[in-house]
Design a protein around this motif. Structure first.
Motif, mmCIF file in Angstrom:
data_model
loop_
_atom_site.group_PDB
_atom_site.id
_atom_site.type_symbol
_atom_site.label_atom_id
_atom_site.label_comp_id
_atom_site.label_asym_id
_atom_site.label_seq_id
_atom_site.Cartn_x
_atom_site.Cartn_y
_atom_site.Cartn_z
ATOM 1 N N GLN A 120 0.848 -1.184 0.000
ATOM 2 C CA GLN A 120 0.000 0.000 0.000
ATOM 3 C C GLN A 120 0.888 1.239 0.000
ATOM 4 O O GLN A 120 2.059 1.157 0.344
ATOM 5 C CB GLN A 120 -0.903 0.018 1.252
ATOM 6 N N ARG A 179 5.906 9.758 7.513
ATOM 7 C CA ARG A 179 5.905 8.954 8.728
ATOM 8 C C ARG A 179 4.495 8.592 9.167
ATOM 9 O O ARG A 179 4.211 7.456 9.532
ATOM 10 C CB ARG A 179 6.524 9.769 9.867
ATOM 11 N N SER A 180 3.604 9.599 9.156
ATOM 12 C CA SER A 180 2.281 9.340 9.724
ATOM 13 C C SER A 180 1.516 8.336 8.872
ATOM 14 O O SER A 180 0.849 7.450 9.397
ATOM 15 C CB SER A 180 1.499 10.643 9.875
ATOM 16 N N LYS A 192 2.883 4.864 9.410
ATOM 17 C CA LYS A 192 2.393 4.283 10.664
ATOM 18 C C LYS A 192 0.958 3.777 10.493
ATOM 19 O O LYS A 192 0.628 2.663 10.898
ATOM 20 C CB LYS A 192 2.456 5.341 11.773
ATOM 21 N N GLU A 193 0.129 4.620 9.868
ATOM 22 C CA GLU A 193 -1.289 4.261 9.705
ATOM 23 C C GLU A 193 -1.435 3.001 8.845
ATOM 24 O O GLU A 193 -2.191 2.084 9.186
ATOM 25 C CB GLU A 193 -2.030 5.432 9.067
ATOM 26 N N VAL A 194 -0.696 2.941 7.732
ATOM 27 C CA VAL A 194 -0.804 1.788 6.834
ATOM 28 C C VAL A 194 -0.301 0.529 7.548
ATOM 29 O O VAL A 194 -0.920 -0.538 7.477
ATOM 30 C CB VAL A 194 -0.010 2.036 5.539
ATOM 31 N N GLU A 208 -0.326 -0.068 10.714
ATOM 32 C CA GLU A 208 -1.362 -0.460 11.680
ATOM 33 C C GLU A 208 -2.409 -1.334 11.016
ATOM 34 O O GLU A 208 -2.798 -2.379 11.546
ATOM 35 C CB GLU A 208 -2.068 0.789 12.239
ATOM 36 N N GLY A 209 -2.844 -0.893 9.831
ATOM 37 C CA GLY A 209 -3.837 -1.659 9.085
ATOM 38 C C GLY A 209 -3.317 -3.046 8.718
ATOM 39 O O GLY A 209 -4.014 -4.045 8.883
ATOM 40 N N LYS A 247 -3.236 -5.399 11.715
ATOM 41 C CA LYS A 247 -4.567 -5.891 12.084
ATOM 42 C C LYS A 247 -5.001 -6.963 11.097
ATOM 43 O O LYS A 247 -5.504 -8.015 11.478
ATOM 44 C CB LYS A 247 -5.586 -4.751 12.072
ATOM 45 N N ALA A 248 -4.778 -6.684 9.815
ATOM 46 C CA ALA A 248 -5.280 -7.579 8.782
ATOM 47 C C ALA A 248 -4.511 -8.897 8.744
ATOM 48 O O ALA A 248 -5.015 -9.896 8.249
ATOM 49 C CB ALA A 248 -5.195 -6.889 7.411
ATOM 50 N N GLN A 305 6.994 2.340 14.841
ATOM 51 C CA GLN A 305 6.131 2.722 15.961
ATOM 52 C C GLN A 305 4.847 1.895 15.984
ATOM 53 O O GLN A 305 4.374 1.495 17.051
ATOM 54 C CB GLN A 305 5.812 4.216 15.888
ATOM 55 N N ASP A 342 3.502 -0.507 18.949
ATOM 56 C CA ASP A 342 2.173 -0.330 19.533
ATOM 57 C C ASP A 342 1.399 -1.643 19.538
ATOM 58 O O ASP A 342 0.548 -1.867 20.401
ATOM 59 C CB ASP A 342 1.369 0.731 18.753
ATOM 60 N N ALA A 343 1.675 -2.503 18.555
ATOM 61 C CA ALA A 343 0.958 -3.773 18.476
ATOM 62 C C ALA A 343 1.564 -4.818 19.415
ATOM 63 O O ALA A 343 1.134 -5.973 19.424
ATOM 64 C CB ALA A 343 0.968 -4.292 17.038
ATOM 65 N N GLY A 344 2.572 -4.418 20.185
ATOM 66 C CA GLY A 344 3.152 -5.330 21.161
ATOM 67 C C GLY A 344 4.205 -6.256 20.592
ATOM 68 O O GLY A 344 4.555 -7.259 21.205
#
Lengths: 323, 351
Positions: A191, A197-198, A201-203, A205-206, A209-210, A233, A237-239
């Motif tokens: 993607q 950076r932001s 990070k957002e992508v 995160e997605g 999760k997926a 980051q 955050d996801a551990g």
């Protein structure tokens, strides 16, 4: 960061880089440099390295910031021609529309060197162009991953640059070339993170999760370091532990990725050197003093950095360059 | 030849009173749109609705939607006030960059975090005040007045950061971007708090009515004794404050102030959120919670695209397609259709 400190640091670095190539060569020559602007940290670093390179060689550098406009660059080049400079460096903002002004420079017998980007103009209108090979950058990153993972099954997620931009297209292509023929390495998700950076990070995160909280991801490949820093980051955050649970490889070699390497959170980066001016000045030296025509396309090295390459030292060295 | 006669009697029935907010909540097009987008996300990714408790906070895609949507939601809260006065604020993205830059540069130069936060918020207030003064005192069209700061503001932020990404490790700023309050990410908490506070202030006092009056007809409002100029300045200053808050979140989120990219184009997302929320760009009646809902819809769509696995070339096409769908849902045509159906239904029930 004071300007003096920056200059001192920059001068120190280039003194190191130049110790071998030091010559009377371009002493006292006047060179005009039309820079695009300062839209990114890399661009700012390129400007400061160019200034430091010029200073170390005793070149009188005339600097013109075009603020992202071609018309400003053309104006600056015409200004340089009128001043009768010895050579002109241009980092062209766009690829087209240069023929006229380059012809003027050629008629005035002033050699022009293109930095970092190419132009669509007859090759005899400029002396040479110094640029990185973006496909190779991607390939170096991919080869590192292939070598590191070995025979293990590895699902890679990719953070692309801005859709349609040439670094995004080429760095993707090079990485895919390196992975071709290694069936255990597959790019499962890809993607765009817009080089920021932001978004990186957002992508990420997605993706995490997926892919079952990150369980299905073995490595992340980011088209630039900034997105990788964001992804690191998100992984934290996801551990999970970036650098060991999920490998992180990216391109550019900006200071913050070395800081991440020091913390053990990034695994490899491929350098896009901000020192385009060094090879350019070398080429000019040969041309102006010995009359030797340089290669038409000078490709800068795409050096791979890993935590074994003194990341703390690299961080300190680069921090002052204006990234 | 007939002389034109004035139709003094209204040709249609007078509009019903303001609908009860909660009673009709679930038939609102925005709520239907959000439900649809969430359902599509769920179809694309079955684990979409699963929320777990991890490391002392809620964790899941739904929380991501709220968390990522928070900056735009906060921008939209301020933008609603401005748009309700028949204005628009294009500078909020740049103000985000300025606020993040101010905070980051202050903490990295050794100032305490509380001072940095106050300074960043003050910078936002000053930017908003500047916009307000351009619009009221100099009578410049809002779109142009705020365009000035949209362009210049990003340059200003770049000057503050000297063109670099200023990375910091200050725990307070990082908390604003990535911390947890009551199990919710701090940005979500801030957005909710700001939404509640703003809604209560405009709806429990006459302020909301006065803003609507200015938006519908500024001159008429002034003749009616409302100090329209003051209200306008107030609206723009509030938008600046909201933008500064969003800027702090954006900087804290990536632990750095990225003057080139922070808040880039988010003013357009904020305007879109307000429009999806049903506030007209012509000013007048507005709803802050619905604008926040609009922001959540936009983010739900973005997150959906991310987890869907589409190749990135489709991002913008999918996004615009969904937005067109939502706007069609909201258009008077479908609203009429919907109303006819529901009235027919309730008539049937009465019989």
């Amino acid at each position: 960061m004071t300007v003096i400190k920056k200059l001192a640091l920059g001068a120190g670095i280039s003194a190191l880089m130049l110790s071998a190539a030091w010559a009377e060569g371009l002493q006292g020559k006047v060179v005009g440099f039309s820079q695009i602007g300062s839209e990114s940290g890399w661009r700012a670093a390129e400007t400061s390295v160019t200034k430091a390179e010029a200073e170390a060689r005793g070149i009188d550098l005339k600097f013109a910031d075009a603020q992202q406009k071609q018309e400003n660059q053309i104006k600056a080049i015409r200004g340089f021609i009128a001043q009768g400079v010895d050579a002109i460096l241009v980092a062209p903002v766009v690829a087209t529309g240069w023929e006229e002004v380059l012809t003027e420079a050629k008629e005035a017998n002033i050699p022009v060197v293109l930095l970092d980007r190419g132009v669509e103009a007859p090759e005899d209108l400029y002396l040479t162009s110094v640029a990185s090979d973006q496909v190779k950058e991607g390939r170096v990153a991919g080869e590192w991953l292939v070598g590191t993972v070995g025979d293990k099954q590895c699902n890679v997620v990719e953070l692309q640059g801005t859709v349609g931009s040439s670094p995004a297209i080429n760095r993707k292509q090079g990485f895919e070339e390196a992975l071709a023929g290694h069936a255990n390495l597959t790019i499962t998700r890809s993607q765009t993170g817009d080089f920021t950076r932001s978004k990186g990070k957002e992508v990420m995160e997605g993706f995490l999760k997926a892919e079952g909280g990150g369980a299905g991801i073995c490595a992340v490949y980011a088209h630039n370091d900034d997105m990788a820093v964001g992804a690191i980051q998100a992984i934290k955050d996801a551990g999970l532990k970036p650098g060991s649970d999920i490998l992180v490889v990216s391109i550019d070699a900006v200071p913050d990725i070395f800081a991440a390497m020091v913390a053990g959170e990034a695994n490899a980066t491929v350098e896009l050197t901000p020192n385009m001016a060094g090879p350019a000045f070398d080429a000019l030296d040969g041309y102006l003093n010995a009359g030797t025509a340089p290669a038409k396309f000078i490709i800068t090295e795409s050096k791979l950095y890993t935590p074994a390459d003194d990341p703390q030292g690299e961080y300190d060295r680069r921090k002052g360059l204006g990234y | 030849m007939t002389r034109p006669t004035a139709h003094l009697r209204p040709s249609s029935k007078p509009p019903a009173g303001r609908p009860r907010p909660l009673a009709n909540f679930f038939t609102r097009p925005q709520v239907i749109a959000l439900a649809l987008v969430l359902c599509v996300n769920w179809l694309l990714f079955p684990g979409f609705f699963s929320i777990t408790w991890q490391d002392g906070r809620l964790f899941g895609s739904l929380i991501d939607v709220l968390n990522r949507g928070a900056p735009v939601a906060i921008l939209a809260i301020g933008m609603t006030a401005v748009i309700a006065t028949k204005g628009v604020d294009l500078s909020v993205g740049a103000v985000m960059a300025i606020s993040g830059a101010v905070a980051a540069v202050m903490v990295t130069s050794g100032q305490p975090a509380w001072l940095a936060v106050m300074a960043a918020l003050a910078a936002g207030l000053v930017c908003g005040l500047w916009n307000g003064i351009l619009v009221t005192v100099l009578q410049i069209q809002p779109i142009i007045a705020t365009l000035v700061l949209m362009v210049a503001g990003r340059g200003l932020a770049q000057l503050i950061t000297e063109g670099t990404i200023v990375t910091f490790s200050d725990p307070v700023l990082i908390f604003i971007g990535t911390g947890t309050v009551l199990g919710l990410p701090t940005p979500v908490f801030l957005a909710l708090a700001l939404m509640l506070a703003a809604t209560l202030i405009v709806r429990r006092t006459a302020l909301g009515l006065l803003i609507e009056a200015v938006g519908v007809n500024r001159s008429a409002a002034r003749f009616a004794g409302i100090s329209a100029g003051l209200l306008l300045v107030l609206a723009y200053t509030f938008a600046g404050f909201c933008a500064a808050t969003a800027g702090l979140i954006a900087a804290g989120d990536i632990r750095g102030a990225d003057a080139n990219n922070a808040g880039l184009w988010l003013e357009l997302d904020a305007i879109l959120a307000v429009v999806i929320g049903g506030t007209s760009l012509m000013g007048g009646r507005f709803s802050i919670p619905m604008s926040v809902l609009g922001a959540v819809i936009i983010q739900a769509m973005n997150t959906g695209i991310l987890i869907s696995g589409f190749s990135p070339e489709f991002n913008l096409v999918v996004k615009s397609g969904v937005i067109i769908l939502i706007l069609i849902l909201q258009s008077p045509i479908s609203a009429n259709l919907l109303r006819r159906k529901t009235t027919a239904h309730s008539d049937g029930a009465r019989r």
